[in-house]
Design an enzyme around this catalytic site. Structure first.
Site, short mmCIF file in Angstrom:
data_model
loop_
_atom_site.label_atom_id
_atom_site.label_comp_id
_atom_site.label_asym_id
_atom_site.label_seq_id
_atom_site.Cartn_x
_atom_site.Cartn_y
_atom_site.Cartn_z
N ASP A 1 0.67 -1.06 0.03
CA ASP A 1 -0.18 0.05 0.02
C ASP A 1 0.97 1.27 0.00
O ASP A 1 0.38 2.17 -0.61
CB ASP A 1 -0.79 0.13 1.23
CG ASP A 1 -1.66 -1.27 1.57
OD1 ASP A 1 -2.71 -1.53 1.25
OD2 ASP A 1 -0.82 -2.42 1.72
N ARG B 1 1.90 1.91 -3.66
CA ARG B 1 0.80 2.49 -4.13
C ARG B 1 0.81 3.96 -3.75
O ARG B 1 0.58 4.74 -4.72
CB ARG B 1 -0.49 1.93 -3.97
CG ARG B 1 -0.48 0.45 -4.34
CD ARG B 1 -1.73 -0.50 -3.97
NE ARG B 1 -1.82 -1.86 -4.44
CZ ARG B 1 -2.60 -2.76 -4.04
NH1 ARG B 1 -2.97 -2.89 -2.74
NH2 ARG B 1 -2.49 -3.94 -4.75
N HIS C 1 -3.59 -3.91 6.88
CA HIS C 1 -3.52 -3.84 5.45
C HIS C 1 -5.23 -4.13 5.11
O HIS C 1 -5.47 -5.42 5.09
CB HIS C 1 -2.54 -5.04 4.89
CG HIS C 1 -2.73 -5.19 3.33
ND1 HIS C 1 -2.44 -4.38 2.49
CD2 HIS C 1 -3.24 -6.57 2.81
CE1 HIS C 1 -2.76 -5.24 1.36
NE2 HIS C 1 -2.92 -6.26 1.45
N1 LIG Z 1 -0.39 -9.08 1.49
C1 LIG Z 1 -0.58 -8.73 0.48
O1 LIG Z 1 -0.32 -7.49 0.15
C2 LIG Z 1 -1.42 -9.61 -0.68
C3 LIG Z 1 -1.42 -9.11 -2.01
C4 LIG Z 1 -2.08 -9.86 -2.95
C5 LIG Z 1 -2.57 -11.21 -2.63
N2 LIG Z 1 -2.57 -11.53 -1.20
C6 LIG Z 1 -3.01 -12.80 -0.61
O2 LIG Z 1 -1.99 -13.97 -0.92
C7 LIG Z 1 -2.89 -14.98 -1.07
C8 LIG Z 1 -2.58 -15.77 -2.28
O3 LIG Z 1 -3.22 -14.98 -3.36
P1 LIG Z 1 -3.10 -15.64 -4.85
O4 LIG Z 1 -3.72 -14.67 -5.85
O5 LIG Z 1 -1.66 -16.21 -5.15
O6 LIG Z 1 -4.08 -17.04 -4.78
P2 LIG Z 1 -3.97 -18.37 -5.64
O7 LIG Z 1 -5.38 -18.74 -4.96
O8 LIG Z 1 -3.51 -18.03 -6.89
O9 LIG Z 1 -2.80 -18.99 -4.95
C9 LIG Z 1 -2.87 -19.58 -3.43
C10 LIG Z 1 -2.29 -21.19 -3.70
O10 LIG Z 1 -2.38 -21.56 -2.38
C11 LIG Z 1 -2.27 -22.82 -2.27
N3 LIG Z 1 -2.43 -23.71 -1.09
C12 LIG Z 1 -3.60 -23.65 -0.47
N4 LIG Z 1 -3.55 -24.17 0.61
C13 LIG Z 1 -2.26 -24.70 0.87
C14 LIG Z 1 -1.36 -25.36 1.73
N5 LIG Z 1 -1.96 -25.74 2.71
N6 LIG Z 1 -0.35 -25.49 1.46
C15 LIG Z 1 0.26 -25.10 0.32
N7 LIG Z 1 -0.04 -24.34 -0.66
C16 LIG Z 1 -1.62 -24.17 -0.51
C17 LIG Z 1 -3.37 -23.32 -3.42
O11 LIG Z 1 -3.27 -24.56 -4.11
C18 LIG Z 1 -3.06 -22.15 -4.61
O12 LIG Z 1 -1.97 -22.25 -5.49
C19 LIG Z 1 -4.45 -14.56 -0.69
O13 LIG Z 1 -4.72 -14.77 0.60
C20 LIG Z 1 -4.57 -13.19 -1.25
O14 LIG Z 1 -5.48 -12.66 -0.71
C21 LIG Z 1 -1.87 -10.78 -0.40
#
Ligand SMILES: NC(=O)c1ccc[n+]([C@@H]2O[C@H](COP(=O)([O-])OP(=O)(O)OC[C@H]3O[C@@H](n4cnc5c(N)ncnc54)[C@H](O)[C@@H]3O)[C@@H](O)[C@H]2O)c1
Length: 322
Positions: A151, A154, A178
């Site tokens: 953020d 951004r 966040h």
């Molecule tokens: N903090 C930030 O600034 C920020 C920014 C973007 C996304 N995010 C978060 O990051 C996370 C991932 O987002 P994404 O777009 O990559 O989602 P995504 O669905 O593309 O990827 C998540 C992955 O996690 C895997 N997964 C689920 N449970 C698991 C486990 N127990 N062990 C190993 N792998 C497992 C899934 O199979 C999937 O491939 C989300 O929670 C999203 O909200 C955070």
């Protein structure tokens, strides 16, 4: 630290964020080994193969699939596993889905006797960072959340566009959750070495600074919602932000970054993981910087902390109901 492979990074969750981060990291030479873990073996295999085929064009690095055993000698573990935000879904609504996953991963990390610094990215990042820290029971600096570092990026970008000045000459932070209660401590925003309000007197480009500030802050707060509406997830900027966080740890840089860390009395706030400018080095957060916030800014920080405390209590309720 003898057992650590100094530049090995394990990424748990090889989805959009995890794979984009791996791609960006591979091109920097900061890590020498990048290991991907995912509960979906086909996705993990596909991502690793695709990344490996780019190796002729990147610095020497090993990219491979891994297992929980890789936590043992990892330098940094970055957790991006879990469900992602759906269009219109608040980050806090994600909590129920992701708490069980993250606690399980924390137990796997503990079982391997890992000495790593853990960076939590999965949302809602602040309560999940707190949950992982509690499960691991490590010194607080060793478990951090990516928090409002994205953020803040951004915010700097929007300010740079507003002022017509290179983003690298804009220093500004977003603090707090966040999420919806995050805020801009405007007193800390500096452009070309000057506090923003002073720079604006010199710059003279806008008619109503107060209104512009409100618009910029709103745009930062709503960025993720807009991007998710357009394309389903955010991945590029967070991937690059994670490279900076991991670089600060591996290179012991003592960089000042807004990451989510457990407060134990700083700003009068207790027992909440929240984003504050912190000094980040090889052991994680070395120092939490207690800024001289204005009265309104401190109020906004305490408000955000109260929201997160309530969420953390929900985390406990969810966990104890299992
Ligand atoms: N903090 C930030 O600034 C920020 C920014 C973007 C996304 N995010 C978060 O990051 C996370 C991932 O987002 P994404 O777009 O990559 O989602 P995504 O669905 O593309 O990827 C998540 C992955 O996690 C895997 N997964 C689920 N449970 C698991 C486990 N127990 N062990 C190993 N792998 C497992 C899934 O199979 C999937 O491939 C989300 O929670 C999203 O909200 C955070």
């Amino acid at each position: 630290m003898e057992e650590l492979k100094e530049r090995k990074v394990v990424i748990t969750g090889a989805g959009a964020v995890g794979s984009t981060f791996a791609y960006a990291l591979a091109q920097t030479g900061i890590a020498d080994t990048v290991v991907l873990l995912d509960q979906n073996p086909e996705l993990m295999k596909g991502q690793v193969l695709d990344l490996q085929h780019g190796l002729p064009f990147s610095p020497p690095i090993i990219i491979r699939e891994g297992s929980q055993a890789d936590y043992h000698d990892a330098r940094v573990i970055v957790i991006t596993a879990g469900a992602k935000q759906q269009p219109g879904e608040s980050r806090l609504n994600l909590l129920r889905k992701n708490i069980a996953i993250l606690e399980h991963i924390a137990l796997d990390i503990a079982a391997q006797g890992s000495q790593a610094v853990v960076v939590v990215v999965s949302n809602p990042v602040d309560p999940l960072t707190h949950a992982v820290l509690e499960k691991l029971d490590w010194p607080r600096g060793r478990v951090i959340g990516s928090g409002t570092f994205l953020d803040s990026a951004r915010f700097r970008y929007l300010l740079s566009r507003h002022c017509g000045i290179d983003v690298h000459n804009v220093h500004a932070y977003i603090m707090g959750e966040h999420g919806d209660s995050e805020f801009a401590p405007w007193s800390m925003a500096h452009v070309a070495g000057m506090p923003l309000d002073q720079y604006c007197l010199v710059c003279n480009r806008c008619d109503d600074l107060k209104k512009e500030k409100r618009q910029i802050e709103d745009e930062v707060r709503n960025s993720a919602y807009h991007i998710i509406d357009y394309k389903g997830s955010t991945n590029f900027a967070i991937g690059l932000a994670l490279v900076q966080i991991v670089a600060a740890i591996i290179r012991n840089q003592h960089s000042v970054l807004t990451v989510s860390t457990l407060l134990n009395g700083e700003y009068g706030i207790h027992d909440v993981c929240i984003s504050i400018p912190c000094i980040l080095c090889e052991s994680g957060v070395e120092r939490i910087i207690e800024e001289r916030l204005t009265k309104e800014e401190l109020k906004a920080l305490v408000h955000s902390a109260n929201i997160l405390r309530k969420t953390s209590e929900e985390v406990h309720d969810v966990s104890s109901c299992k």
